[in-house]
Structure formats: structure tokens, C-alpha cells
Design a protein around this motif. Structure first.
Motif, short mmCIF file in Angstrom:
data_model
loop_
_atom_site.label_atom_id
_atom_site.label_comp_id
_atom_site.label_asym_id
_atom_site.label_seq_id
_atom_site.Cartn_x
_atom_site.Cartn_y
_atom_site.Cartn_z
N TYR A 18 0.83 -1.20 0.00
CA TYR A 18 0.00 0.00 0.00
C TYR A 18 0.87 1.25 0.00
O TYR A 18 1.74 1.42 0.84
CB TYR A 18 -0.90 0.01 1.24
N ASP A 19 0.61 2.09 -0.95
CA ASP A 19 1.20 3.42 -1.02
C ASP A 19 0.04 4.39 -1.16
O ASP A 19 -0.71 4.32 -2.14
CB ASP A 19 2.16 3.52 -2.22
N GLU A 20 -0.14 5.28 -0.18
CA GLU A 20 -1.33 6.13 -0.15
C GLU A 20 -1.47 7.00 -1.40
O GLU A 20 -2.56 7.11 -1.96
CB GLU A 20 -1.33 7.02 1.09
N THR A 21 -0.38 7.58 -1.88
CA THR A 21 -0.44 8.42 -3.07
C THR A 21 -0.88 7.62 -4.28
O THR A 21 -1.76 8.03 -5.04
CB THR A 21 0.93 9.08 -3.33
N ARG A 22 -0.28 6.47 -4.45
CA ARG A 22 -0.64 5.58 -5.56
C ARG A 22 -2.10 5.13 -5.44
O ARG A 22 -2.85 5.12 -6.41
CB ARG A 22 0.30 4.37 -5.59
N PHE A 23 -2.48 4.75 -4.23
CA PHE A 23 -3.84 4.27 -4.00
C PHE A 23 -4.87 5.35 -4.37
O PHE A 23 -5.84 5.08 -5.06
CB PHE A 23 -3.99 3.86 -2.53
N MET A 24 -4.67 6.58 -3.91
CA MET A 24 -5.62 7.66 -4.19
C MET A 24 -5.70 7.94 -5.69
O MET A 24 -6.78 8.17 -6.23
CB MET A 24 -5.25 8.92 -3.42
N ALA A 25 -4.56 7.93 -6.36
CA ALA A 25 -4.55 8.17 -7.81
C ALA A 25 -5.31 7.06 -8.55
O ALA A 25 -6.09 7.32 -9.46
CB ALA A 25 -3.12 8.26 -8.33
N VAL A 26 -5.11 5.83 -8.13
CA VAL A 26 -5.78 4.69 -8.76
C VAL A 26 -7.29 4.75 -8.50
O VAL A 26 -8.10 4.49 -9.39
CB VAL A 26 -5.18 3.35 -8.27
N VAL A 27 -7.68 5.09 -7.27
CA VAL A 27 -9.10 5.19 -6.95
C VAL A 27 -9.77 6.24 -7.84
O VAL A 27 -10.86 6.01 -8.37
CB VAL A 27 -9.31 5.50 -5.45
N LEU A 28 -9.12 7.38 -8.04
CA LEU A 28 -9.69 8.42 -8.90
C LEU A 28 -9.80 7.93 -10.35
O LEU A 28 -10.81 8.18 -11.01
CB LEU A 28 -8.86 9.69 -8.83
N GLN A 29 -8.78 7.23 -10.83
CA GLN A 29 -8.84 6.68 -12.20
C GLN A 29 -10.00 5.69 -12.32
O GLN A 29 -10.74 5.70 -13.31
CB GLN A 29 -7.53 5.96 -12.55
N CYS A 30 -10.16 4.85 -11.33
CA CYS A 30 -11.24 3.85 -11.34
C CYS A 30 -12.60 4.53 -11.30
O CYS A 30 -13.54 4.10 -11.98
CB CYS A 30 -11.08 2.89 -10.17
N GLN A 31 -12.72 5.56 -10.49
CA GLN A 31 -13.98 6.31 -10.40
C GLN A 31 -14.33 6.92 -11.76
O GLN A 31 -15.48 6.88 -12.19
CB GLN A 31 -13.86 7.39 -9.34
N GLU A 32 -13.34 7.47 -12.43
CA GLU A 32 -13.57 8.05 -13.76
C GLU A 32 -14.00 6.98 -14.76
O GLU A 32 -14.96 7.16 -15.50
CB GLU A 32 -12.31 8.76 -14.26
N ILE A 33 -13.33 5.85 -14.76
CA ILE A 33 -13.67 4.75 -15.68
C ILE A 33 -15.09 4.26 -15.42
O ILE A 33 -15.87 4.05 -16.35
CB ILE A 33 -12.65 3.59 -15.55
N ALA A 34 -15.43 4.08 -14.15
CA ALA A 34 -16.78 3.60 -13.81
C ALA A 34 -17.84 4.60 -14.26
O ALA A 34 -18.90 4.20 -14.76
CB ALA A 34 -16.89 3.35 -12.31
N SER A 35 -17.57 5.89 -14.10
CA SER A 35 -18.54 6.90 -14.53
C SER A 35 -18.70 6.90 -16.05
O SER A 35 -19.80 7.12 -16.56
CB SER A 35 -18.10 8.29 -14.06
N GLN A 36 -17.63 6.66 -16.76
CA GLN A 36 -17.69 6.66 -18.22
C GLN A 36 -18.36 5.41 -18.77
O GLN A 36 -19.06 5.45 -19.76
CB GLN A 36 -16.28 6.79 -18.80
#
Length: 187
Positions: A9-27
Motif C-alpha cells: 500500500y502506497d497512499e499516493t498511488r492508492f488515491m490516484a488509482v481510486v480516482l482513475q477507477c472512479q472516472e472509468i466507472a462513470s464513463q
């Protein structure tokens, strides 16, 4: 969950990935992609996905931020009519559980509305317009927390949008009004 399963777990990496996933799910309109993409990007075992889902279903309890009720009270006192437009087909149940349902005139969700897709697609908005629920469209404002869902939805519908970014991770150069608390929303 991360500690329990000794996941990298790397918090910076995790937050960036969560945002990317949120964008993909919305699209794509596919919420399941969030979990799949997250586990893949973080190099976590896919076998743990069902374990995480079960733990969320068994133990997650949604709660309100302290500024939520004062915000809803302010709008109620002004005489505003509030609606929930959600991609979550359980939004009505969640609003009732969190005891905020009385603040809203109605809840609109894709399944209940008989539309194929939720926000950012405008199917729900077109259905609401057809029912003439909104008189003066210049007085309609979207308040949300997702630029890829509520933000893009408001753009496509030509509506004013306030986006709540409590943790300062979403700010983008988009035509939304960005705030960190509901107290800052100027509706």
C-alpha cells in the motif's frame, strides 16, 4: 483490510488509482470495474475481491458529514425543492437510513426511472424534463462530489454545478464551482 491481508500500500498511488477507477466507472456505467481496476493497478490478488465486497456489505455503515444537515436545513428554510438524482439504485434506502429522506421531494435512480444509464448520461434528466418537474431551468443546481458523473452530467444538461472535494484530490480546470465543505456552496 489492507493490513489484515498484508497488501502492498502506497497512499499516493492508492488515491490516484481510486480516482482513475472512479472516472472509468462513470464513463462506462459499470461499478464493478472500480474493484477490478483497483486490484489490478495495486497488484493485489484478484481472489480477495469477493472478500472485500463481503466485508463492505457486512460491516460498512454510511454516515453523514457534520455539515450535511445544516446545509439541507438552509435549503429547506429557503423553500428550495430538493431531489436526489443518483446512479445508486439504493439511494432512496440510504437516504432513509441516514434520516435525510424527508428533505427531498423525490429520489430518481436509473432502474426506478426505466432508463438505461445514469449520470453522466442525460437519460434521467430528459425523463424529468418530460415530466415537467422543473419550471425555470436557470434555478436548477447540481451539488455532487464526482466530476465524471455530476460534473459532466451538469455540463451536458447546461446546469450550474458545485462539486464537493473534501480532501482536495479532485480539483480540475473544469467549469464547476469547487468547494471543500457544503458551507461554501452558494446556492
Amino acid at each position: 483490510f489492507i493490513r489484515e491481508h498484508d497488501l502492498v500500500y502506497d497512499e499516493t498511488r492508492f488515491m490516484a488509482v481510486v480516482l482513475q477507477c472512479q472516472e472509468i466507472a462513470s464513463q462506462t456505467g459499470q461499478d464493478a470495474v472500480i474493484l477490478q481496476e483497483l486490484f489490478q493497478a495495486m497488484n493485489w490478488s484478484e481472489a480477495l475481491q469477493s472478500t472485500l465486497l463481503q466485508e463492505v456489505f457486512d460491516h460498512y455503515t454510511p454516515s453523514l458529514f457534520p455539515d450535511t444537515i445544516p446545509f439541507l436545513e438552509r435549503l429547506k428554510d429557503r423553500g428550495d425543492t430538493l431531489y436526489i438524482l443518483s446512479n445508486n439504485n439504493h439511494a432512496g434506502e440510504l437516504a432513509a437510513y441516514m434520516e435525510i429522506a424527508p428533505y427531498f421531494e423525490d429520489v430518481f435512480m436509473p432502474q426506478e426511472c426505466g432508463v438505461a444509464q445514469g449520470k453522466p448520461h442525460i437519460d434521467i434528466w430528459q425523463m424529468l424534463l418530460a415530466k415537467s418537474l422543473f419550471g425555470d431551468l436557470h434555478e436548477v443546481t447540481i451539488v455532487g462530489d464526482d466530476p465524471w458523473s455530476e460534473g459532466l452530467f451538469s455540463e451536458r444538461c447546461g446546469l450550474l454545478c458545485w462539486l464537493l472535494d473534501r480532501f482536495g484530490t479532485l480539483y480540475e480546470s473544469k467549469p464547476y464551482r469547487w468547494v471543500k465543505t457544503l458551507d461554501e456552496v452558494g446556492v
